[in-house]
Write a protein that holds these residues in place. Structure first.
Motif, PDB file in Angstrom:
ATOM      1  N   ARG A  89       0.829  -1.192   0.000  1.00 41.94           N
ATOM      2  CA  ARG A  89       0.000   0.000   0.000  1.00 41.94           C
ATOM      3  C   ARG A  89       0.872   1.255   0.000  1.00 41.94           C
ATOM      4  NH1 ARG A  89      -5.051   2.046   0.806  1.00 41.94           N
ATOM      5  NH2 ARG A  89      -5.467   0.415  -0.688  1.00 41.94           N
ATOM      6  N   GLN A  90       1.939   1.188   0.788  1.00 40.21           N
ATOM      7  CA  GLN A  90       2.798   2.358   0.881  1.00 40.21           C
ATOM      8  C   GLN A  90       3.470   2.646  -0.460  1.00 40.21           C
ATOM      9  OE1 GLN A  90       6.504   2.309   2.586  1.00 40.21           O
ATOM     10  NE2 GLN A  90       6.507   4.545   2.559  1.00 40.21           N
ATOM     11  N   VAL A  91       3.927   1.583  -1.112  1.00 39.07           N
ATOM     12  CA  VAL A  91       4.576   1.784  -2.409  1.00 39.07           C
ATOM     13  C   VAL A  91       3.568   2.319  -3.421  1.00 39.07           C
ATOM     14  CG1 VAL A  91       5.578   0.557  -4.363  1.00 39.07           C
ATOM     15  CG2 VAL A  91       6.436   0.155  -2.071  1.00 39.07           C
ATOM     16  N   LYS A  92       2.351   1.791  -3.340  1.00 45.02           N
ATOM     17  CA  LYS A  92       1.337   2.272  -4.277  1.00 45.02           C
ATOM     18  C   LYS A  92       1.028   3.745  -4.020  1.00 45.02           C
ATOM     19  CE  LYS A  92      -1.316  -1.581  -3.736  1.00 45.02           C
ATOM     20  NZ  LYS A  92      -2.551  -2.368  -3.907  1.00 45.02           N
ATOM     21  N   ASP A  93       0.918   4.094  -2.741  1.00 44.82           N
ATOM     22  CA  ASP A  93       0.683   5.510  -2.409  1.00 44.82           C
ATOM     23  C   ASP A  93       1.837   6.353  -2.910  1.00 44.82           C
ATOM     24  OD1 ASP A  93      -1.640   4.822  -1.224  1.00 44.82           O
ATOM     25  OD2 ASP A  93      -0.896   4.947   0.851  1.00 44.82           O
ATOM     26  N   LEU A  94       3.062   5.817  -2.741  1.00 45.60           N
ATOM     27  CA  LEU A  94       4.247   6.545  -3.168  1.00 45.60           C
ATOM     28  C   LEU A  94       4.208   6.783  -4.679  1.00 45.60           C
ATOM     29  CD1 LEU A  94       7.186   7.512  -2.630  1.00 45.60           C
ATOM     30  CD2 LEU A  94       7.894   5.168  -3.082  1.00 45.60           C
ATOM     31  N   ILE A  95       3.841   5.746  -5.413  1.00 41.82           N
ATOM     32  CA  ILE A  95       3.809   5.887  -6.868  1.00 41.82           C
ATOM     33  C   ILE A  95       2.783   6.942  -7.270  1.00 41.82           C
ATOM     34  CG2 ILE A  95       3.201   4.685  -9.003  1.00 41.82           C
ATOM     35  CD1 ILE A  95       4.429   2.150  -7.710  1.00 41.82           C
ATOM     36  N   ARG A  96       1.624   6.915  -6.605  1.00 43.18           N
ATOM     37  CA  ARG A  96       0.616   7.937  -6.917  1.00 43.18           C
ATOM     38  C   ARG A  96       1.144   9.336  -6.589  1.00 43.18           C
ATOM     39  NH1 ARG A  96      -2.440   6.582 -10.737  1.00 43.18           N
ATOM     40  NH2 ARG A  96      -2.291   8.824 -10.763  1.00 43.18           N
ATOM     41  N   ALA A  97       1.827   9.424  -5.438  1.00 40.18           N
ATOM     42  CA  ALA A  97       2.353  10.734  -5.035  1.00 40.18           C
ATOM     43  C   ALA A  97       3.385  11.226  -6.048  1.00 40.18           C
ATOM     44  CB  ALA A  97       2.979  10.639  -3.644  1.00 40.18           C
ATOM     45  N   LEU A  98       4.225  10.309  -6.521  1.00 39.55           N
ATOM     46  CA  LEU A  98       5.227  10.692  -7.517  1.00 39.55           C
ATOM     47  C   LEU A  98       4.536  11.171  -8.791  1.00 39.55           C
ATOM     48  CD1 LEU A  98       7.733   7.749  -7.027  1.00 39.55           C
ATOM     49  CD2 LEU A  98       8.197  10.163  -6.548  1.00 39.55           C
ATOM     50  N   ALA A  99       3.477  10.474  -9.167  1.00 41.72           N
ATOM     51  CA  ALA A  99       2.759  10.863 -10.369  1.00 41.72           C
ATOM     52  C   ALA A  99       2.133  12.248 -10.194  1.00 41.72           C
ATOM     53  CB  ALA A  99       1.689   9.829 -10.695  1.00 41.72           C
ATOM     54  N   ARG A 100       1.651  12.524  -8.987  1.00 37.60           N
ATOM     55  CA  ARG A 100       1.081  13.860  -8.736  1.00 37.60           C
ATOM     56  C   ARG A 100       2.132  14.947  -8.882  1.00 37.60           C
ATOM     57  NH1 ARG A 100      -1.958  11.233  -4.968  1.00 37.60           N
ATOM     58  NH2 ARG A 100      -0.534  11.729  -3.268  1.00 37.60           N
ATOM     59  N   ARG A 101       3.397  14.578  -8.530  1.00 34.59           N
ATOM     60  CA  ARG A 101       4.477  15.549  -8.722  1.00 34.59           C
ATOM     61  C   ARG A 101       4.904  15.654 -10.187  1.00 34.59           C
ATOM     62  NH1 ARG A 101       8.180  16.076  -3.796  1.00 34.59           N
ATOM     63  NH2 ARG A 101       6.566  16.384  -2.232  1.00 34.59           N
TER      64      ARG A 101
END
Ligand SMILES: Nc1ncnc2c1ncn2[C@@H]1O[C@H](COP(=O)(O)OP(=O)(O)OP(=O)(O)O)[C@@H](O)[C@H]1O
Ligand SMILES: [Mg+2]
Lengths: 460, 314
Positions: B184-196
């Motif tokens: 979940r954390q990695v998935k959240d991280l990937i989404r956050a990176l995409a938002r950036r």
């Protein structure tokens, strides 16, 4: 630069973690500590020091060479095997930087261990040559003959050309040489005989040699005349004789009489003021044997003069540099082999390459041999061209191989040290250029070129 | 229709008719691992390569990093050849397995990769500190990675993929070996990176992962792309509907709604109780337990994205 440094650090850690390298380095320490304590030599002080240098340092550098080849072969090949190379190659580093990093890391280890070898051997040398164990004359002799750097002078060659021609005409006149034997085969034989004769001293007679000494040593540094002779008879009994040193007119010439066995090295210390104003030094040998025996000095090596050129430590340092350059070449061979092959194959390839280099002289002789013997017509009409083709190929292969390895041929630096011979800076510079810049450079290009083309995600 | 010009401004990576054939020792073709695939990754999107084991996902990714060379076809990454060091400087890569030096500590590992990107000591210190916080291995920064569990090593792998603040992040099965929390954390991280605004290309065979985070996917099978498009396009069933009723519906109200539906349809509708998916359920339980005791071992991520990770220039 940052990347090269990072890879160099990894290469150091990899090498230090290798069990084989660790075992070898343990051997190295045992050698450095154990050998000086147990080696005996021939009981003389110079003998003791020669054994110390030749065996302790010799064995230590051999161990270091093997460890270097192994560690360098492992450097890239194990990273391909364990796949770390995939992460490294996906970063912005060039193949040449990876190669250079690996090589520099290994060289850092080599510098460290070579320093350890040289410093500890020097300490052993100082620790075992103390006045309480050896006589003052032995210590004196050690410092004038081994713990110095001297250059080696051969006597002026005698001009025998006229004599050769004269003897040749006389021999032809006597009909000694059949007409079929051409002149260019006869002349060298006569010349060789004359040269041997010029270095021979029959019983009851004497012979004279002249040395040109371009750079006389300081007044407190004696010149050393080193010689070794053989006899015209088969025994090894000592022969009595004398050296007369300095011009024969000079009032203060030096005369040394002795009784010495053949086939070992002897030496005479000569004061620098025996050198004439024109820079020449004359020595005369008289054979006082009371039996019919001729003393023969070997034409190229049997008689030479050692002249002080500098201190021992600097020479010792230059010997260390020469060994380091050789290790640098070995590391380059291994790193490149490891870029092409997996470890066992890379190690075999490297050791085979080193074997070839050590056989350089032999290969050179084969190359010459195949050149002259390549046109045998005794094999019948059918085998002829095929034989010739094989001969030609073999000749070209050996010639090519010899051309590649010839520049790497070099004397063992320890051979200089054990006779206190000066290692010229030009030799050090030449070997740096050849082994470090040229050959390591070529190996780097070969290794990096292959790595840049290679698909690193595939096994070797 | 006029052919559209190549959209280099928004295309981060492009593959056309890409083929990879593995050969044996005698150079005879052995496996056609990637068979004529064409796709495009656009700036700022999360693109997923989905497919069963052996379908050619890792092979495609390795070609995009220059670790394998295509047998034929066209491949550009960040407008250059994948072998170009300028490309590599802007890419982050997490390999299918963690190929780390087992004798280096977490910190040393990250310093090593930071150096390969030519970061200076100060930059490395700062980033490593934030990354270790982010992946929850701050407490293990002086432990050697050789003794890490698979998931912990994977986290280090993820950190090294981000140390250069890459524009394109290529993740080969980013969630493999991670616990559900880590997933979940990695998935959240990937989404956050995409938002950036970062571009992410990832591979997976876990449908749930892909569904949660990808904007667009390509489904690979046997080295070929079988389907490609945005998640929305691929999954929406335009002729079917789901109705969600409010929770506080009384039984008699429900009965009236159902009667109405029956009369319109003239048939019985499917009815069941909504369930949590297991992932969500698991996360709730762990969250509850975590509030009771602070964990001492394993990974304890900070839930914050490393702040140096910048938005790429637009
Ligand atoms: N080095 C290699 N040599 C030969 N064949 C290979 C090699 N690497 C991969 N393959 C083959 O290529 C095909 C695709 O492999 P790849 O690793 O790309 O699959 P994947 O989709 O990543 O699978 P997974 O989900 O298991 O990671 C497989 O059939 C595999 O056996
Ligand atoms: Mg894979």
């Amino acid at each position: 630069m940052n990347g090269i440094l990072a890879i160099a650090l990894i290469s150091v850690r990899n090498a230090i973690r290798s069990k084989i390298v660790m075992v070898l380095l343990a051997f190295l320490l045992i050698t450095l500590i154990g050998l000086p304590l147990t080696l005996q030599g021939d009981g003389t002080l110079p003998g003791h020091v020669r054994v110390l240098i030749r065996y302790t340092l010799g064995l230590a550098t051999l161990i270091l060479s093997i460890a270097t080849v192994w560690a360098s072969c492992a450097a890239i090949s194990t990273e391909i095997r364990d796949r770390q190379i995939q992460l490294v190659v996906s970063k912005p580093v060039r193949a040449s930087q990876i190669w250079l990093g690996k090589w520099l890391g290994l060289m850092a280890i080599n510098v460290l261990f070579l320093m350890l070898c040289f410093v500890s051997t020097y300490a052993a040398l100082r620790g075992t040559t103390t006045p309480d164990r050896w006589s003052d004359t032995e210590i004196e002799q050690l410092h004038t003959e081994i713990l110095v750097a001297q250059y080696k002078l051969a006597p002026q060659p005698r001009d025998v050309r006229e004599e050769v021609q004269r003897q040749y005409r006389a021999a032809r006149a006597r009909g000694e040489w059949p007409e079929e034997i051409p002149t260019q085969e006869v002349l060298p034989r006569i010349e060789r005989a004359l040269r041997t004769q010029a270095n021979s001293v029959p019983a009851g007679s004497s012979n004279r040699w002249v040395f040109n000494v371009p750079h006389p040593p300081p007044d407190d540094r004696p010149l050393i005349l080193r010689y070794r002779f053989s006899l015209s008879v088969m025994d090894l009994d000592p022969v009595s004789g004398s050296w007369t040193i300095g011009s024969l007119q000079a009032s203060h010439r030096q005369v040394e009489t002795f009784e010495q066995p053949p086939r070992t090295w002897h030496s005479v210390a000569i004061s620098p003021d025996r050198i004439e104003d024109d820079g020449t030094l004359t020595v005369e040998f008289a054979n006082h044997a009371d039996r019919t025996v001729t003393v023969i000095f070997q034409p190229d090596e049997g008689l030479h003069l050692m002249v002080y050129a500098g201190g021992f430590l600097m020479n010792y340092f230059r010997a260390g540099l020469l060994i380091l350059f050789h290790l640098s070449f070995l590391a380059a061979v291994g790193v490149t082999a490891g870029a092409y092959f997996s470890i066992p194959v890379a190690a075999m390839t490297s050791f085979y390459a080193l074997l070839l280099i050590n056989a350089a002289r032999f290969i050179g002789r084969i190359a010459e041999g195949t050149a002259s013997g390549g046109h045998g017509h005794a094999h019948g009409p059918h085998g002829g061209w095929f034989q010739d083709a094989i001969h030609l190929t073999s000749h070209l292969v050996h010639r090519g191989l010899y051309a590649v390895i010839r520049p790497l041929e070099s004397a063992n630096p320890l051979d200089y040290l054990v006779v206190g011979e000066w290692i010229p800076w030009t030799e050090v510079g030449y070997m740096f250029g050849v082994k470090v810049v040229l050959y390591s450079g070529i190996l780097m290009v070969l290794g990096a070129w292959h790595m840049a083309r290679k698909e690193v995600a595939l096994p070797s | 229709m006029t052919p559209s010009p190549p959209q280099t401004a928004t295309t981060i990576a492009e593959a056309r008719d890409l083929v990879k054939v593995f050969r044996d020792f005698w150079h005879r073709p052995k496996v056609r691992a990637v068979n004529d695939i064409t796709f495009e990754v656009k700036r700022g999107e999360v693109f997923g390569l989905l497919g069963p084991n052996g379908s050619g996902k890792s092979t495609t990714i390795k070609m995009m990093l220059g670790l394998l060379h295509p047998t034929s076809g066209y491949l550009r990454v960040l407008d250059r050849s994948p072998d170009d060091v300028k490309t590599k400087a802007r890419v982050g890569y997490l390999a299918e397995e963690s190929y780390l030096y087992p004798y280096l500590t977490s910190e040393e590992t990250l310093h090593f990769f930071g150096r390969l990107f030519n970061l200076n000591a100060k930059q490395r210190e700062e980033r490593i500190d934030q990354l270790l916080d982010m992946i929850g291995l701050q407490h293990a920064r002086r432990r050697v990675v050789g003794e890490f569990s698979k998931g912990m090593a994977r986290r280090i792998g993820l950190a090294q993929a981000l140390i250069n603040d890459p524009d394109l992040i290529i993740l080969d099965e980013p969630t493999s070996g991670l616990d559900p929390l880590g997933c979940r954390q990695v998935k959240d991280l990937i989404r956050a990176l995409a938002r950036r605004g970062k571009t992410v290309l990832l591979s997976s065979h876990l449908l749930a992962d892909v569904e949660d985070i990808c904007d667009r996917i390509a489904i690979l099978y046997n080295g070929r792309i079988q389907a490609m498009g945005s998640m929305h396009e691929l999954l929406e069933q335009r002729n079917r509907y789901r109705v969600t009723l409010p929770e506080e519906l009384a039984p008699d109200q429900l009965q009236r709604v159902l009667d109405e539906i029956r009369s319109v349809l003239g048939a019985e509708p499917d009815i069941d109780h909504p369930r949590l998916d297991l992932e969500e359920f698991f996360l709730r339980i762990i969250e509850k337990a975590r509030n009771e005791v602070e964990s001492q071992s394993g990974a304890t991520p900070s839930h914050t994205l490393a702040s140096y990770l910048s938005a790429p220039p637009s």
